[in-house]
Design a protein around this motif. Structure first.
Motif, PDB file in Angstrom:
ATOM      1  N   ASP A  40       2.800   3.274   2.775  1.00  0.00           N
ATOM      2  CA  ASP A  40       1.818   4.367   2.790  1.00  0.00           C
ATOM      3  C   ASP A  40       2.524   5.691   2.475  1.00  0.00           C
ATOM      4  O   ASP A  40       2.142   6.737   2.980  1.00  0.00           O
ATOM      5  CB  ASP A  40       1.061   4.449   4.120  1.00  0.00           C
ATOM      6  CG  ASP A  40      -0.265   5.191   3.980  1.00  0.00           C
ATOM      7  OD1 ASP A  40      -0.788   5.300   2.850  1.00  0.00           O
ATOM      8  OD2 ASP A  40      -0.791   5.693   5.000  1.00  0.00           O
ATOM      9  N   GLU A  65      -8.038   2.690  -0.664  1.00  0.00           N
ATOM     10  CA  GLU A  65      -8.399   2.466   0.702  1.00  0.00           C
ATOM     11  C   GLU A  65      -9.774   3.023   1.018  1.00  0.00           C
ATOM     12  O   GLU A  65     -10.098   4.146   0.654  1.00  0.00           O
ATOM     13  CB  GLU A  65      -7.349   3.092   1.628  1.00  0.00           C
ATOM     14  CG  GLU A  65      -7.116   4.600   1.353  1.00  0.00           C
ATOM     15  CD  GLU A  65      -5.894   5.126   2.072  1.00  0.00           C
ATOM     16  OE1 GLU A  65      -5.927   5.301   3.303  1.00  0.00           O
ATOM     17  OE2 GLU A  65      -4.877   5.366   1.373  1.00  0.00           O
ATOM     18  N   HIS A  69       0.846  -1.197   0.000  1.00  0.00           N
ATOM     19  CA  HIS A  69       0.000   0.000   0.000  1.00  0.00           C
ATOM     20  C   HIS A  69       0.881   1.247   0.000  1.00  0.00           C
ATOM     21  O   HIS A  69       1.567   1.545   0.985  1.00  0.00           O
ATOM     22  CB  HIS A  69      -0.934   0.021   1.220  1.00  0.00           C
ATOM     23  CG  HIS A  69      -1.828   1.220   1.228  1.00  0.00           C
ATOM     24  ND1 HIS A  69      -3.143   1.167   0.810  1.00  0.00           N
ATOM     25  CD2 HIS A  69      -1.589   2.512   1.558  1.00  0.00           C
ATOM     26  CE1 HIS A  69      -3.669   2.370   0.899  1.00  0.00           C
ATOM     27  NE2 HIS A  69      -2.750   3.214   1.345  1.00  0.00           N
ATOM     28  N   HIS A 101       1.491   5.395  -2.144  1.00  0.00           N
ATOM     29  CA  HIS A 101       0.986   6.430  -3.052  1.00  0.00           C
ATOM     30  C   HIS A 101       2.201   7.027  -3.757  1.00  0.00           C
ATOM     31  O   HIS A 101       2.644   8.118  -3.423  1.00  0.00           O
ATOM     32  CB  HIS A 101       0.224   7.496  -2.272  1.00  0.00           C
ATOM     33  CG  HIS A 101      -0.864   6.961  -1.388  1.00  0.00           C
ATOM     34  ND1 HIS A 101      -2.144   6.724  -1.832  1.00  0.00           N
ATOM     35  CD2 HIS A 101      -0.855   6.590  -0.085  1.00  0.00           C
ATOM     36  CE1 HIS A 101      -2.884   6.239  -0.844  1.00  0.00           C
ATOM     37  NE2 HIS A 101      -2.124   6.146   0.230  1.00  0.00           N
ATOM     38  N   HIS A 109      -5.039  -1.733   6.266  1.00  0.00           N
ATOM     39  CA  HIS A 109      -3.829  -1.038   5.805  1.00  0.00           C
ATOM     40  C   HIS A 109      -3.323  -0.125   6.921  1.00  0.00           C
ATOM     41  O   HIS A 109      -4.118   0.438   7.678  1.00  0.00           O
ATOM     42  CB  HIS A 109      -4.142  -0.292   4.492  1.00  0.00           C
ATOM     43  CG  HIS A 109      -3.929   1.167   4.528  1.00  0.00           C
ATOM     44  ND1 HIS A 109      -2.673   1.726   4.595  1.00  0.00           N
ATOM     45  CD2 HIS A 109      -4.801   2.202   4.519  1.00  0.00           C
ATOM     46  CE1 HIS A 109      -2.814   3.046   4.628  1.00  0.00           C
ATOM     47  NE2 HIS A 109      -4.071   3.362   4.588  1.00  0.00           N
TER      48      HIS A 109
HETATM   49 ZN   LIG Z   1      -2.820   5.266   2.047  1.00  0.00          ZN
END
Ligand SMILES: [Zn+2]
Length: 318
Positions: A267, A156, A27, A29, A217
């Protein structure tokens, strides 16, 4: 530069994972890391420090691969970013996979149904929030159906009572329920965002029936919550927060559910693992999180890495 300055530069790369123990950041970005590091660089220059190098997506993925992070699941969780994640997956087949959803804190803004958060701050609308939630959700469903090779999860989604006050709670819960239904309909795993909402998230999952592969997550629960996860067969994805000193409950949870239900994530650009908390996060930082887990579990890092890699294969089929 003196030690008192906030360090805005990238953390050094960790030692590479063993050759037979490469992992996936389940997970992240990545697209957001680029503008984030740009902002860090501007801030550094404004403070009289050296500029920070700004890397593109390809460079960030290459840096990750160099330390044994062989792939990522990139989460696009605002309406404009859904396609960003899908495109990134299309451009990097086998390396980038997409998870898509309307984030809980976005779900309360669509169609201007937002309410001030518990901190009383005004809601900041962006043009894409003009789109009613149902239409935004329909776009998530359309992309998941159109790009089955790229979209490996719905996420998410979940609830966030830190940012959303009581008035937005039920709106957020309904949006979460819509994502649960979609994940089940498409037979996809679901990645949950749960911030200050353990009870509400669990209660909603149990009421509606959780998707077969349900992942918390950046898991932030304690031993008690881990017992529930273990009973339900839910998965815990550990971010850098599992390396923070006070988070004994998060580490203990990994032991409770067992490594066949544990994965690792960044994350990024947030939640950078120790000893570099506060710096910009990116997928190459995963080995630090694995090291913290390995130390806690008293296992070789390679064993923890292989186990979490096997879990990502079970959950996402990648
Ligand atoms: Zn996230």
């Amino acid at each position: 530069m003196g030690k008192k300055h906030r360090e805005r530069n990238w953390a050094p790369a960790p030692p590479a994972l063993p050759e037979d123990a490469h992992v996936i950041d389940d997970h992240t970005h990545v697209a957001s890391v680029v503008p984030f590091s740009e902002a860090m660089s501007h801030e550094a220059v404004a403070k009289g420090q050296d500029p920070v190098p700004v890397y593109g997506v390809d460079e960030l993925l290459a840096q990750a691969a160099a330390v044994g992070v062989e792939g990522v699941i990139d989460s696009g969780c605002t309406l404009p970013e859904l396609m960003t994640a899908v495109d990134m997956a299309r451009e990097h087949p086998g390396t980038v996979h997409a998870a898509i959803a309307i984030h809980p804190n976005e779900s309360v803004l669509h169609g201007h149904r937002g309410v001030p958060g518990p901190d009383g701050l005004p809601v900041r609308y962006k043009p894409h929030h003009d789109v009613p939630f149902d239409e935004a959700m329909a776009e998530v469903a359309r992309l998941a159906r159109t790009y089955p090779a790229q979209v490996v999860a719905i996420g998410e989604t979940g609830m966030d009572l830190f940012r959303t006050g009581e008035a937005g709670k039920e709106i957020q819960r309904q949006a979460f329920r819509d994502h649960i239904a979609l994940a089940k309909e498409l037979g996809l795993p679901m990645q949950i965002h749960d911030r200050d909402a353990h009870r509400e998230v669990i209660e909603t999952l149990l009421a509606d029936g959780a998707p077969e592969r349900t992942v918390f997550h950046s898991y932030s629960g304690d031993a008690e919550m881990a017992q529930v996860a273990r009973e339900q067969g839910w998965y815990l994805s550990m971010s850098g927060t599992c390396s923070y000193k006070g988070n004994e409950g998060i580490r203990e949870s990994a032991r409770i559910v067992g490594l066949d239900h544990v994965m690792v994530e960044t994350d990024a650009p947030y939640l950078t693992p120790m000893p570099f908390r506060g710096r910009t996060n990116a997928p190459y930082m995963i080995p630090y999180t694995l090291a913290a887990l390995a130390q806690y579990l008293d296992l070789p890092i390679g064993e923890v890495a292989r186990a979490t890699r096997a879990t990502t294969r079970t959950v996402y089929g990648i």
